[in-house]
Design an enzyme around this catalytic site. Structure first.
Site, mmCIF file in Angstrom:
data_model
loop_
_atom_site.group_PDB
_atom_site.id
_atom_site.type_symbol
_atom_site.label_atom_id
_atom_site.label_comp_id
_atom_site.label_asym_id
_atom_site.label_seq_id
_atom_site.Cartn_x
_atom_site.Cartn_y
_atom_site.Cartn_z
ATOM 1 N N ARG A 66 0.836 -1.195 0.000
ATOM 2 C CA ARG A 66 0.000 0.000 0.000
ATOM 3 C C ARG A 66 0.875 1.250 0.000
ATOM 4 O O ARG A 66 0.596 2.238 -0.671
ATOM 5 C CB ARG A 66 -0.910 0.004 1.235
ATOM 6 C CG ARG A 66 -2.234 -0.699 1.052
ATOM 7 C CD ARG A 66 -3.005 -0.754 2.340
ATOM 8 N NE ARG A 66 -3.013 0.524 3.042
ATOM 9 C CZ ARG A 66 -3.797 1.549 2.720
ATOM 10 N NH1 ARG A 66 -4.573 1.461 1.665
ATOM 11 N NH2 ARG A 66 -3.788 2.662 3.405
ATOM 12 N N ARG A 92 -10.497 4.333 -1.780
ATOM 13 C CA ARG A 92 -9.284 3.785 -1.152
ATOM 14 C C ARG A 92 -8.915 4.654 0.052
ATOM 15 O O ARG A 92 -9.088 5.870 0.003
ATOM 16 C CB ARG A 92 -8.106 3.803 -2.139
ATOM 17 C CG ARG A 92 -8.329 3.018 -3.407
ATOM 18 C CD ARG A 92 -8.176 1.529 -3.202
ATOM 19 N NE ARG A 92 -8.550 0.790 -4.409
ATOM 20 C CZ ARG A 92 -8.407 -0.528 -4.526
ATOM 21 N NH1 ARG A 92 -7.877 -1.221 -3.540
ATOM 22 N NH2 ARG A 92 -8.804 -1.147 -5.620
ATOM 23 N N ILE A 93 -8.362 3.999 1.073
ATOM 24 C CA ILE A 93 -7.820 4.759 2.207
ATOM 25 C C ILE A 93 -6.409 5.188 1.816
ATOM 26 O O ILE A 93 -5.589 4.359 1.418
ATOM 27 C CB ILE A 93 -7.747 3.864 3.474
ATOM 28 C CG1 ILE A 93 -9.127 3.272 3.790
ATOM 29 C CG2 ILE A 93 -7.223 4.675 4.666
ATOM 30 C CD1 ILE A 93 -10.206 4.287 4.040
ATOM 31 N N LEU A 94 -6.129 6.471 1.887
ATOM 32 C CA LEU A 94 -4.802 6.961 1.499
ATOM 33 C C LEU A 94 -3.793 6.617 2.594
ATOM 34 O O LEU A 94 -4.042 6.866 3.776
ATOM 35 C CB LEU A 94 -4.857 8.474 1.281
ATOM 36 C CG LEU A 94 -5.690 8.929 0.076
ATOM 37 C CD1 LEU A 94 -5.851 10.446 0.097
ATOM 38 C CD2 LEU A 94 -5.057 8.476 -1.242
ATOM 39 N N THR A 109 -15.532 13.745 0.266
ATOM 40 C CA THR A 109 -16.971 13.814 0.457
ATOM 41 C C THR A 109 -17.453 12.420 0.843
ATOM 42 O O THR A 109 -17.010 11.423 0.274
ATOM 43 C CB THR A 109 -17.702 14.319 -0.811
ATOM 44 O OG1 THR A 109 -19.101 14.279 -0.572
ATOM 45 C CG2 THR A 109 -17.368 13.524 -2.048
ATOM 46 N N HIS A 110 -18.332 12.379 1.876
ATOM 47 C CA HIS A 110 -18.770 11.094 2.417
ATOM 48 C C HIS A 110 -20.293 11.100 2.514
ATOM 49 O O HIS A 110 -20.885 12.063 3.022
ATOM 50 C CB HIS A 110 -18.135 10.887 3.804
ATOM 51 C CG HIS A 110 -18.465 9.573 4.426
ATOM 52 N ND1 HIS A 110 -17.835 8.395 4.055
ATOM 53 C CD2 HIS A 110 -19.380 9.233 5.361
ATOM 54 C CE1 HIS A 110 -18.350 7.387 4.758
ATOM 55 N NE2 HIS A 110 -19.287 7.870 5.560
ATOM 56 N N ASP A 142 -7.743 13.295 7.295
ATOM 57 C CA ASP A 142 -6.572 13.176 8.182
ATOM 58 C C ASP A 142 -6.150 11.708 8.160
ATOM 59 O O ASP A 142 -6.595 10.935 7.315
ATOM 60 C CB ASP A 142 -6.900 13.690 9.596
ATOM 61 C CG ASP A 142 -7.957 12.854 10.311
ATOM 62 O OD1 ASP A 142 -8.405 13.283 11.376
ATOM 63 O OD2 ASP A 142 -8.338 11.780 9.783
ATOM 64 N N GLY A 144 -6.966 9.289 9.839
ATOM 65 C CA GLY A 144 -7.988 8.288 10.190
ATOM 66 C C GLY A 144 -8.857 7.945 8.993
ATOM 67 O O GLY A 144 -8.625 8.412 7.880
ATOM 68 N N ASP A 146 -12.328 8.661 7.520
ATOM 69 C CA ASP A 146 -13.510 9.538 7.609
ATOM 70 C C ASP A 146 -13.579 10.260 8.957
ATOM 71 O O ASP A 146 -14.652 10.471 9.512
ATOM 72 C CB ASP A 146 -14.794 8.723 7.377
ATOM 73 C CG ASP A 146 -14.803 8.073 6.000
ATOM 74 O OD1 ASP A 146 -15.337 6.953 5.882
ATOM 75 O OD2 ASP A 146 -14.252 8.679 5.056
HETATM 76 C C1 GRF Z 1 -20.373 9.314 -3.492
HETATM 77 O O1 GRF Z 1 -21.596 9.294 -2.791
HETATM 78 C C2 GRF Z 1 -19.227 9.304 -2.527
HETATM 79 O O2 GRF Z 1 -19.465 10.024 -1.343
HETATM 80 C C3 GRF Z 1 -19.142 7.835 -2.216
HETATM 81 O O3 GRF Z 1 -19.347 7.180 -3.452
HETATM 82 C C4 GRF Z 1 -20.150 8.024 -4.269
HETATM 83 C C5 GRF Z 1 -19.401 8.274 -5.555
HETATM 84 O O4 GRF Z 1 -20.261 8.792 -6.475
HETATM 85 N N1 GRF Z 1 -17.852 7.493 -1.641
HETATM 86 P P1 GRF Z 1 -19.681 9.400 -7.862
HETATM 87 O O5 GRF Z 1 -18.574 8.470 -8.335
HETATM 88 O O6 GRF Z 1 -19.146 10.769 -7.570
HETATM 89 O O7 GRF Z 1 -20.874 9.435 -8.763
#
Ligand code: GRF
Length: 199
Positions: A66, A92-94, A109-110, A142, A144, A146
């Protein structure tokens, strides 16, 4: 006002990427995507091609560890010397070395109201938990999973009978707007990532 240069990382369809590409079509938008990166041959790379944005793919299975994958990904990102790296559906987790090199100029974005439902199955987990409300979080990445400082959050109601795809699509409609708003406020210095990260 200077224009913020962005590298956007995706793994899938890239609708969040496309929202940023469409936002920057407005000459007034103070950010420009200079490259798109992915961990696979993602469908969303077609958006980069359509808008004439260079892209790169760094596949984890091509590396012995990784850490080595992370170093190769970071090398590709740094070729474009972005002001900000945006994980938009990057699954992926960086590795710590990548986060250390980029954060706090590294956001994600989550599809949940963190700290609720972290991880790769946030929408499914919210439904399984019987949540009546979930939402979207844009946060600094960061070391962690999310867990970084929250920039913006917006709630999305869970409707009776919602399937995961139905709920996720409603979440993504909000997510695309929130991500564009977050990039705009970072570019306009209304959000200070360094200050957020030292609180
Ligand atoms: C988004 O909801 C993101 O938060 C999540 O997977 C989705 C990706 O959607 N990790 P897209 O590829 O931007 O359409």
């Amino acid at each position: 006002m200077s224009v913020l240069s962005l590298v956007v990382l995706i793994s899938g369809g890239g609708s969040n990427l496309r929202a940023l590409l469409e936002a920057q079509a407005d000459a007034e938008f103070p950010a420009r995507i200079v490259a798109v990166g992915s961990d696979n041959d993602a469908e969303g790379l077609a958006h980069a091609e359509e808008f004439g944005i260079p892209s790169f793919t760094v596949v984890p299975t091509s590396f012995a560890s990784r850490a080595e994958w992370g170093a190769a990904l970071l090398e590709q990102i740094q070729i474009f010397t972005p002001d900000l790296v945006v994980c938009a559906g990057f699954m992926r987790i960086l590795p710590p070395g990548v986060v250390a090199a980029l954060s706090p100029n590294l956001i994600n974005t989550h599809p949940a109201l963190l700290p609720a439902f972290p991880g790769a199955h946030a929408v499914r987990d919210a439904l399984a938990a019987g949540a009546t409300q979930t939402g979207v979080t844009v946060h600094v990445v960061d070391e962690g999973v999310d867990t970084g400082p929250i920039i913006f959050q917006q709630a999305v109601d869970v409707l009776p009978g919602d399937t995961e795809p139905e709920l996720h699509e409603r979440i993504k409609a909000v997510e695309r707007q929130l991500l564009v708003a977050a990039v705009l406020d970072i570019a306009n210095n209304r959000v200070d990532l360094r200050e957020l990260s030292t609180k």
